[in-house]
Design a protein around this motif. Structure first.
Motif, PDB file in Angstrom:
ATOM      1  N   ARG A 148      25.045  -7.695  -3.016  1.00 29.15           N
ATOM      2  CA  ARG A 148      24.836  -8.715  -1.966  1.00 29.15           C
ATOM      3  C   ARG A 148      25.958  -8.589  -0.947  1.00 29.15           C
ATOM      4  NH1 ARG A 148      24.513 -14.896  -3.532  1.00 29.15           N
ATOM      5  NH2 ARG A 148      24.415 -15.431  -1.314  1.00 29.15           N
ATOM      6  N   TYR A 149      25.571  -8.490   0.310  1.00 23.65           N
ATOM      7  CA  TYR A 149      26.540  -8.298   1.394  1.00 23.65           C
ATOM      8  C   TYR A 149      26.235  -9.253   2.536  1.00 23.65           C
ATOM      9  CZ  TYR A 149      27.513  -3.970  -1.093  1.00 23.65           C
ATOM     10  OH  TYR A 149      27.861  -3.061  -2.054  1.00 23.65           O
ATOM     11  N   GLU A 150      27.302  -9.559   3.296  1.00 20.64           N
ATOM     12  CA  GLU A 150      27.147 -10.334   4.524  1.00 20.64           C
ATOM     13  C   GLU A 150      27.495  -9.457   5.712  1.00 20.64           C
ATOM     14  OE1 GLU A 150      28.419 -14.903   3.361  1.00 20.64           O
ATOM     15  OE2 GLU A 150      29.904 -13.537   4.233  1.00 20.64           O
ATOM     16  N   ALA A 151      26.811  -9.670   6.824  1.00 21.78           N
ATOM     17  CA  ALA A 151      27.158  -8.984   8.064  1.00 21.78           C
ATOM     18  C   ALA A 151      27.028  -9.989   9.196  1.00 21.78           C
ATOM     19  CB  ALA A 151      26.222  -7.807   8.297  1.00 21.78           C
ATOM     20  N   ASP A 152      27.785  -9.737  10.270  1.00 20.18           N
ATOM     21  CA  ASP A 152      27.637 -10.549  11.475  1.00 20.18           C
ATOM     22  C   ASP A 152      27.082  -9.616  12.549  1.00 20.18           C
ATOM     23  OD1 ASP A 152      27.668 -12.670  13.156  1.00 20.18           O
ATOM     24  OD2 ASP A 152      29.847 -12.641  13.509  1.00 20.18           O
ATOM     25  N   LEU A 153      25.767  -9.649  12.704  1.00 19.66           N
ATOM     26  CA  LEU A 153      25.105  -8.692  13.590  1.00 19.66           C
ATOM     27  C   LEU A 153      25.508  -8.960  15.034  1.00 19.66           C
ATOM     28  CD1 LEU A 153      21.565  -8.710  11.907  1.00 19.66           C
ATOM     29  CD2 LEU A 153      23.483  -7.134  11.497  1.00 19.66           C
ATOM     30  N   ASP A 154      25.864  -7.883  15.726  1.00 15.42           N
ATOM     31  CA  ASP A 154      26.426  -7.961  17.078  1.00 15.42           C
ATOM     32  C   ASP A 154      25.296  -7.937  18.114  1.00 15.42           C
ATOM     33  OD1 ASP A 154      27.595  -7.478  19.547  1.00 15.42           O
ATOM     34  OD2 ASP A 154      29.038  -6.001  18.778  1.00 15.42           O
ATOM     35  N   GLY A 155      25.076  -9.094  18.736  1.00 15.89           N
ATOM     36  CA  GLY A 155      24.013  -9.226  19.742  1.00 15.89           C
ATOM     37  C   GLY A 155      24.168  -8.267  20.914  1.00 15.89           C
ATOM     38  N   GLY A 156      25.336  -7.657  21.045  1.00 17.21           N
ATOM     39  CA  GLY A 156      25.547  -6.667  22.093  1.00 17.21           C
ATOM     40  C   GLY A 156      24.718  -5.406  21.897  1.00 17.21           C
ATOM     41  N   PHE A 157      24.160  -5.222  20.701  1.00 11.75           N
ATOM     42  CA  PHE A 157      23.322  -4.047  20.443  1.00 11.75           C
ATOM     43  C   PHE A 157      21.828  -4.383  20.571  1.00 11.75           C
ATOM     44  CE2 PHE A 157      27.334  -2.624  18.839  1.00 11.75           C
ATOM     45  CZ  PHE A 157      27.341  -1.257  19.064  1.00 11.75           C
ATOM     46  N   ALA A 158      21.526  -5.495  21.243  1.00 10.48           N
ATOM     47  CA  ALA A 158      20.122  -5.878  21.423  1.00 10.48           C
ATOM     48  C   ALA A 158      19.552  -5.290  22.709  1.00 10.48           C
ATOM     49  CB  ALA A 158      19.998  -7.399  21.444  1.00 10.48           C
ATOM     50  N   ILE A 159      18.244  -5.106  22.694  1.00  6.99           N
ATOM     51  CA  ILE A 159      17.486  -4.779  23.909  1.00  6.99           C
ATOM     52  C   ILE A 159      16.609  -5.997  24.119  1.00  6.99           C
ATOM     53  CG2 ILE A 159      15.789  -3.217  24.921  1.00  6.99           C
ATOM     54  CD1 ILE A 159      16.915  -1.037  23.016  1.00  6.99           C
ATOM     55  N   GLY A 160      16.865  -6.754  25.196  1.00  8.09           N
ATOM     56  CA  GLY A 160      16.296  -8.097  25.251  1.00  8.09           C
ATOM     57  C   GLY A 160      16.956  -8.912  24.140  1.00  8.09           C
ATOM     58  N   ASP A 161      16.162  -9.590  23.312  1.00 13.58           N
ATOM     59  CA  ASP A 161      16.724 -10.332  22.183  1.00 13.58           C
ATOM     60  C   ASP A 161      16.746  -9.530  20.895  1.00 13.58           C
ATOM     61  OD1 ASP A 161      17.239 -12.658  23.588  1.00 13.58           O
ATOM     62  OD2 ASP A 161      15.240 -13.490  23.224  1.00 13.58           O
ATOM     63  N   ALA A 162      16.022  -8.419  20.865  1.00 16.15           N
ATOM     64  CA  ALA A 162      15.807  -7.696  19.609  1.00 16.15           C
ATOM     65  C   ALA A 162      16.879  -6.639  19.406  1.00 16.15           C
ATOM     66  CB  ALA A 162      14.434  -7.038  19.616  1.00 16.15           C
ATOM     67  N   LEU A 163      17.600  -6.725  18.290  1.00 19.90           N
ATOM     68  CA  LEU A 163      18.599  -5.708  17.983  1.00 19.90           C
ATOM     69  C   LEU A 163      17.942  -4.351  17.817  1.00 19.90           C
ATOM     70  CD1 LEU A 163      20.785  -7.806  15.561  1.00 19.90           C
ATOM     71  CD2 LEU A 163      21.560  -6.775  17.705  1.00 19.90           C
TER      72      LEU A 163
END
Lengths: 267, 267
Positions: B19-34
């Motif tokens: 089990r892992y946690e990540a904080d996905l970086d919205g800077g890698f989105a195109i529009g809203d979708a990563l």
């Protein structure tokens, strides 16, 4: 009702929501190991039965352990159900061990769809059926998988049989079943994994275990033999890739696959 | 220690076994979708952390729901552990919903392995970096994914930008990160899904959601820009395939992928 050896061999029985039984037919084994494409056909039947769509458009499978003939269970966990596509996790289980796990996305392909763009058929073309080498079906028995399929191979890609590998990782052949069964989604699952490993034409020998195979069903196949075009790009560190394109008798690309496998150990 | 924007953006924290946690970086989105490749990089980090092997040799992923930036969990279920390869089911989860599910097989690739066979590089070759079109990195900001990558595109494959699609489903380009990060397994995960959809050169428009993507890491990439060769075989019934080969600065095939996606709706 008996459908055909292949139809019977891929029958599944629903025993609960997302739970199926199958009696895997040892006649589709090479040695003791059931052919991977045959297993994917059984998994696809369960995925389609549990889905609101008619065809296994995308199948990505990890081959975890050798599967022999006999009873097995198939577990289908629906991950997403959408209007045009649905995705399930489908696991082949025996004795509480996963033998194969797959992600299968179903959709419904329409019979008369005209492609909006289609690439050229692979070159060189497969020679006519009657100029290709038989796999010996109907003559010798007791060879498992090779008895179930009626395959005819392009002689230019079969030198490895006589200790003369071509030096190019390519094998081409026509595909059908010995006990007739018209091409459909499940036949395509077998077709994408039916060729001998392309690495045999580079001097590799013996069994080349598939680690992962992904295949996509692109159109409903027309009746008649399927043309299989197998090729590879790289053999390194004991790993090789194999791509197979399946073209139907109407000249359409109906399935495409890539697998990654381990190079067989030399005898 | 700050590694780089991409290194930070793919960090994972182990909170329990599998089990892992990540904080996905919205800077890698195109529009809203990563970007899908970015998500596969995060999943690969978790798979490798949980495995006895160093590299994600094979990744097959189903994209189930749009993932936006923010905290998420990664669940890793080990399906098989072997001496040369181990396979896990890896799921990206938010609010108890699976966003992406992948089958990841890890192995260890050695740096100095000589291929026992290698196919020719794809033709035509990519023009030199300085003759390729910039994606505008460093000039405009706030475009998400396009700001994170330093890509230079073969002008012959970019006519669709000016309403002049080439009529061939091909896009080629050089790939790197804006905030420097040397190529490794995780950079390759992004590279295989970084090109604009090849269907744009057939007149398709808009977002082309990936349904399934399988990629294989074939070798450790050398430092320097990566050459991406994207192509497709068939567009039919609203589905298209896209193959990407990634070649490193030493002229080696380091990754290969195929995805199946839905054609974007025309504006």
């Amino acid at each position: 009702m008996r459908m055909s050896r292949f139809g019977d061999a891929t029958e599944i029985r629903r025993i609960a929501e997302g739970r199926y039984e199958a009696d895997l037919d040892g006649g589709f084994a090479i040695g003791d190991a059931l052919n991977g494409g045959y297993l994917l056909a059984v998994l696809a039947r369960a995925a389609v039965d549990a889905a609101p769509h008619a065809h296994p458009v995308s199948t990505a499978a990890a081959f975890l352990r050798v599967a022999e003939g006999g009873p097995a269970e198939i577990l289908v966990d629906t991950l997403k159900t959408g209007r045009t596509a649905a995705t399930s996790r489908v696991t082949l289980v025996r004795d509480d061990q996963a033998l194969v796990e797959a992600l299968i996305t179903t959709g419904t392909l329409e019979p008369d769809t005209e492609p909006s763009w289609a690439g050229a058929p692979p070159a060189p073309a497969l020679p006519p059926y009657e100029e290709c080498l038989t796999s010996g079906s109907g003559e010798v028995r007791g060879r498992g998988f090779a008895d179930q399929v009626d395959m005819r191979f392009d002689p230019a890609t079969m030198g490895w049989l006589d200790g003369q590998p071509s030096g190019r990782p390519e094998i081409r052949g026509w595909f059908g079943f010995t006990d007739p069964y018209e091409p459909d989604a499940y036949a395509l699952a077998v077709a994408v994994d039916a060729l001998p490993p392309v690495a045999l034409n580079l001097g590799a020998r013996g069994w080349a275990p598939t680690v992962e195979l992904t295949w996509h069903m692109r159109a409903l196949p027309a009746p008649g033999p399927l043309a299989l075009h197998g090729s590879g790009r790289l053999v390194t560190g004991g790993w090789f890739d194999e791509e197979v394109e399946v073209w139907d008798s109407a000249g359409r690309l109906v399935a495409q696959s890539r697998q990654i496998a381990r190079v067989g150990r030399k005898a």
